[in-house]
Design a protein around this motif. Structure first.
Motif, PDB file in Angstrom:
ATOM      1  N   ASP A 180      10.145  12.044 -39.300  1.00 18.44           N
ATOM      2  CA  ASP A 180       9.295  12.884 -38.469  1.00 18.44           C
ATOM      3  C   ASP A 180       7.949  12.202 -38.290  1.00 18.44           C
ATOM      4  O   ASP A 180       7.196  12.038 -39.244  1.00 18.44           O
ATOM      5  CB  ASP A 180       9.121  14.244 -39.140  1.00 18.44           C
ATOM      6  N   LEU A 181       7.658  11.788 -37.059  1.00 17.71           N
ATOM      7  CA  LEU A 181       6.412  11.060 -36.817  1.00 17.71           C
ATOM      8  C   LEU A 181       5.175  11.899 -37.089  1.00 17.71           C
ATOM      9  O   LEU A 181       4.104  11.364 -37.364  1.00 17.71           O
ATOM     10  CB  LEU A 181       6.379  10.552 -35.372  1.00 17.71           C
ATOM     11  N   MET A 182       5.309  13.215 -36.993  1.00 18.76           N
ATOM     12  CA  MET A 182       4.159  14.073 -37.258  1.00 18.76           C
ATOM     13  C   MET A 182       3.721  13.962 -38.712  1.00 18.76           C
ATOM     14  O   MET A 182       2.569  14.218 -39.041  1.00 18.76           O
ATOM     15  CB  MET A 182       4.494  15.527 -36.918  1.00 18.76           C
ATOM     16  N   ASP A 183       4.651  13.582 -39.601  1.00 18.78           N
ATOM     17  CA  ASP A 183       4.332  13.465 -41.023  1.00 18.78           C
ATOM     18  C   ASP A 183       4.297  12.016 -41.500  1.00 18.78           C
ATOM     19  O   ASP A 183       4.107  11.764 -42.681  1.00 18.78           O
ATOM     20  CB  ASP A 183       5.365  14.236 -41.860  1.00 18.78           C
ATOM     21  N   SER A 184       4.499  11.061 -40.596  1.00 17.75           N
ATOM     22  CA  SER A 184       4.555   9.662 -40.998  1.00 17.75           C
ATOM     23  C   SER A 184       3.188   9.004 -40.803  1.00 17.75           C
ATOM     24  O   SER A 184       2.325   9.536 -40.099  1.00 17.75           O
ATOM     25  CB  SER A 184       5.608   8.907 -40.186  1.00 17.75           C
ATOM     26  N   PRO A 185       2.988   7.829 -41.403  1.00 20.56           N
ATOM     27  CA  PRO A 185       1.704   7.136 -41.218  1.00 20.56           C
ATOM     28  C   PRO A 185       1.613   6.370 -39.911  1.00 20.56           C
ATOM     29  O   PRO A 185       0.553   5.814 -39.603  1.00 20.56           O
ATOM     30  CB  PRO A 185       1.676   6.167 -42.409  1.00 20.56           C
ATOM     31  N   TYR A 186       2.698   6.331 -39.124  1.00 17.40           N
ATOM     32  CA  TYR A 186       2.708   5.484 -37.939  1.00 17.40           C
ATOM     33  C   TYR A 186       2.004   6.150 -36.753  1.00 17.40           C
ATOM     34  O   TYR A 186       2.142   7.347 -36.505  1.00 17.40           O
ATOM     35  CB  TYR A 186       4.141   5.120 -37.550  1.00 17.40           C
ATOM     36  N   ASP A 187       1.243   5.324 -36.030  1.00 18.81           N
ATOM     37  CA  ASP A 187       0.595   5.772 -34.800  1.00 18.81           C
ATOM     38  C   ASP A 187       1.502   5.580 -33.592  1.00 18.81           C
ATOM     39  O   ASP A 187       1.377   6.291 -32.597  1.00 18.81           O
ATOM     40  CB  ASP A 187      -0.702   4.976 -34.566  1.00 18.81           C
ATOM     41  N   LEU A 188       2.403   4.602 -33.665  1.00 19.70           N
ATOM     42  CA  LEU A 188       3.254   4.253 -32.531  1.00 19.70           C
ATOM     43  C   LEU A 188       4.570   3.694 -33.046  1.00 19.70           C
ATOM     44  O   LEU A 188       4.585   2.885 -33.976  1.00 19.70           O
ATOM     45  CB  LEU A 188       2.547   3.214 -31.648  1.00 19.70           C
ATOM     46  N   VAL A 189       5.667   4.131 -32.431  1.00 18.68           N
ATOM     47  CA  VAL A 189       6.999   3.676 -32.818  1.00 18.68           C
ATOM     48  C   VAL A 189       7.766   3.294 -31.557  1.00 18.68           C
ATOM     49  O   VAL A 189       7.675   3.990 -30.541  1.00 18.68           O
ATOM     50  CB  VAL A 189       7.759   4.782 -33.588  1.00 18.68           C
ATOM     51  N   VAL A 233       6.964   6.003 -28.766  1.00 19.61           N
ATOM     52  CA  VAL A 233       6.737   7.379 -29.189  1.00 19.61           C
ATOM     53  C   VAL A 233       5.531   7.424 -30.119  1.00 19.61           C
ATOM     54  O   VAL A 233       5.371   6.547 -30.969  1.00 19.61           O
ATOM     55  CB  VAL A 233       7.975   7.949 -29.929  1.00 19.61           C
ATOM     56  N   CYS A 234       4.684   8.437 -29.942  1.00 13.11           N
ATOM     57  CA  CYS A 234       3.556   8.591 -30.862  1.00 13.11           C
ATOM     58  C   CYS A 234       3.186  10.063 -30.975  1.00 13.11           C
ATOM     59  O   CYS A 234       3.468  10.856 -30.065  1.00 13.11           O
ATOM     60  CB  CYS A 234       2.353   7.756 -30.424  1.00 13.11           C
ATOM     61  N   PRO A 235       2.568  10.460 -32.086  1.00 11.90           N
ATOM     62  CA  PRO A 235       2.106  11.843 -32.223  1.00 11.90           C
ATOM     63  C   PRO A 235       0.993  12.115 -31.220  1.00 11.90           C
ATOM     64  O   PRO A 235       0.212  11.218 -30.902  1.00 11.90           O
ATOM     65  CB  PRO A 235       1.569  11.898 -33.668  1.00 11.90           C
ATOM     66  N   PRO A 236       0.902  13.338 -30.701  1.00  8.26           N
ATOM     67  CA  PRO A 236      -0.109  13.627 -29.681  1.00  8.26           C
ATOM     68  C   PRO A 236      -1.536  13.397 -30.143  1.00  8.26           C
ATOM     69  O   PRO A 236      -2.387  12.982 -29.353  1.00  8.26           O
ATOM     70  CB  PRO A 236       0.149  15.107 -29.346  1.00  8.26           C
ATOM     71  N   HIS A 237      -1.824  13.634 -31.438  1.00  7.98           N
ATOM     72  CA  HIS A 237      -3.201  13.438 -31.892  1.00  7.98           C
ATOM     73  C   HIS A 237      -3.565  11.960 -32.003  1.00  7.98           C
ATOM     74  O   HIS A 237      -4.741  11.624 -32.021  1.00  7.98           O
ATOM     75  CB  HIS A 237      -3.438  14.161 -33.228  1.00  7.98           C
ATOM     76  N   ARG A 238      -2.566  11.066 -32.057  1.00 12.14           N
ATOM     77  CA  ARG A 238      -2.851   9.631 -32.040  1.00 12.14           C
ATOM     78  C   ARG A 238      -2.921   9.104 -30.609  1.00 12.14           C
ATOM     79  O   ARG A 238      -3.608   8.114 -30.338  1.00 12.14           O
ATOM     80  CB  ARG A 238      -1.794   8.862 -32.821  1.00 12.14           C
ATOM     81  N   LEU A 274      -6.277   8.461 -28.955  1.00 12.47           N
ATOM     82  CA  LEU A 274      -7.083   7.285 -29.278  1.00 12.47           C
ATOM     83  C   LEU A 274      -6.910   6.215 -28.203  1.00 12.47           C
ATOM     84  O   LEU A 274      -5.801   5.856 -27.842  1.00 12.47           O
ATOM     85  CB  LEU A 274      -6.688   6.727 -30.642  1.00 12.47           C
ATOM     86  N   GLN A 275      -8.032   5.686 -27.753  1.00 11.19           N
ATOM     87  CA  GLN A 275      -7.995   4.690 -26.681  1.00 11.19           C
ATOM     88  C   GLN A 275      -7.194   3.459 -27.083  1.00 11.19           C
ATOM     89  O   GLN A 275      -6.492   2.875 -26.265  1.00 11.19           O
ATOM     90  CB  GLN A 275      -9.423   4.295 -26.293  1.00 11.19           C
ATOM     91  N   ARG A 276      -7.305   3.040 -28.341  1.00 15.51           N
ATOM     92  CA  ARG A 276      -6.621   1.810 -28.749  1.00 15.51           C
ATOM     93  C   ARG A 276      -5.104   1.995 -28.718  1.00 15.51           C
ATOM     94  O   ARG A 276      -4.365   1.068 -28.373  1.00 15.51           O
ATOM     95  CB  ARG A 276      -7.084   1.377 -30.140  1.00 15.51           C
ATOM     96  N   VAL A 277      -4.612   3.188 -29.085  1.00  7.48           N
ATOM     97  CA  VAL A 277      -3.172   3.449 -29.055  1.00  7.48           C
ATOM     98  C   VAL A 277      -2.690   3.517 -27.611  1.00  7.48           C
ATOM     99  O   VAL A 277      -1.677   2.903 -27.252  1.00  7.48           O
ATOM    100  CB  VAL A 277      -2.834   4.742 -29.820  1.00  7.48           C
ATOM    101  N   ARG A 278      -3.399   4.234 -26.774  1.00 10.27           N
ATOM    102  CA  ARG A 278      -3.027   4.287 -25.353  1.00 10.27           C
ATOM    103  C   ARG A 278      -3.116   2.915 -24.710  1.00 10.27           C
ATOM    104  O   ARG A 278      -2.285   2.549 -23.876  1.00 10.27           O
ATOM    105  CB  ARG A 278      -3.938   5.265 -24.598  1.00 10.27           C
TER     106      ARG A 278
END
Length: 308
Positions: free
Chosen positions: A136-145, A268-273, A276-280
């Protein structure tokens, strides 16, 4: 909500994480009494019991488990909001934790694009790994998968990166030694070169066939599976980036082309990440450049390996 202090919530999360007031006190530097007072104040404000306390143990109540999960997500969102607010310049900076499918797609196509992105934005630090995960990406440390396959409906932000095609191939020498492969059931009598899954589900429209690998070779590497097919050891299934150039050269022959499977490749990434401009920015970069890199790989392919 105005009557609830964030200090109380943080104290509760510390105790929930460490499993006892003693361990939470040691980890945080606060006293046990102080933490106990703050958690008690939180329970009184909420009018619910969050912890089961005995002289020997402490555990979360059912409501406590749900409250802890939601509070952890809320604090991650607050952290992301703070990072977003502090992005006061156009220059991207900060850390991105990224996970990707491995093999040729991840190591030869995704990784070089990530490196080029870092060169353009030296303030960005990207942690990239290729471990196989379904969490579950919402609970994982990853910003982007980067994931392959159809995505379940969720609250995650998903962007299509590309569409790849899984093909079934074998060497001309192997095919010359065996009866023609005209339908999926013909695979049952042949040695198959397969990966971590010992069965293949072939699909053509609404029609499906499940083929169990009863003989052949289990190889957990796309590159090695291709080499085994080139050596005439059996039929394998790989995405087109591995084998398209071999098919064009005639060193591998596609069988059952009507059963080739298109598969989406997505970011795929969590909405709160995603805020972030760097993730987008990284997602935009990959979206812009990945298709060209993939098409180039289809044409050039991997070096031709040893033949049987």
């Amino acid at each position: 909500m105005n009557d609830i202090s964030l200090r109380w919530v943080r104290a509760f999360l510390l105790v929930a994480e460490h499993g006892s007031f003693t361990a939470a006190a040691q980890a945080s530097g606060h006293s046990k009494a102080n933490l106990s007072q703050q958690v008690t104040a939180l329970e009184q404000a909420l009018a619910v019991q969050l912890l089961h306390r005995t002289t020997r143990s402490l555990r979360l109540t059912r409501i406590g488990e749900g409250y802890a999960e939601r509070c952890q997500l809320a604090f991650r969102q607050l952290e992301s909001a703070s990072e977003w607010a502090m992005q006061s310049t156009r220059e991207l900076s900060g850390r991105i934790r990224m996970n990707s499918v491995g093999g040729l797609i991840g190591e030869e196509l995704v990784a070089p694009l990530v490196f080029r992105f870092q060169q353009r934005h030296p303030g960005v630090e990207i942690e990239l790994d290729f471990s196989s995960l379904r969490e579950d990406l919402m609970d994982s440390p990853y910003d982007l998968v980067v994931r392959m396959g159809e995505l379940a409906d969720s609250s995650l932000v998903a962007r299509r990166l590309h569409r790849v095609t899984t093909r079934y191939v074998a060497s001309p020498a192997f095919l010359a030694r065996h009866a023609p492969i005209q339908v999926p059931d013909d695979l049952r009598a042949l040695p198959l070169i397969y990966g971590s899954v010992d069965h293949w589900l072939l699909a053509r429209g609404s029609e499906q066939r499940l083929i169990q690998a009863s003989r052949g070779y289990r190889i957990i590497s796309g590159r090695a599976m291709r080499q085994a097919a080139l050596s005439g050891l059996g039929v394998t299934r790989l995405v087109d980036a591995y084998v398209q150039a071999d098919i064009a050269r005639g060193t591998l022959v596609e069988v059952l082309p009507d059963w080739a499977e298109p598969t989406p490749l997505s970011m795929v990434c969590p909405p709160h990440r995603f805020q972030l401009q760097r993730v987008r920015g990284l997602m935009d970069w990959l979206k812009t450049h990945f298709a060209g890199a993939y098409e180039k790989a289809l044409v050039q392919g991997l070096p031709v390996g040893p033949m049987a």
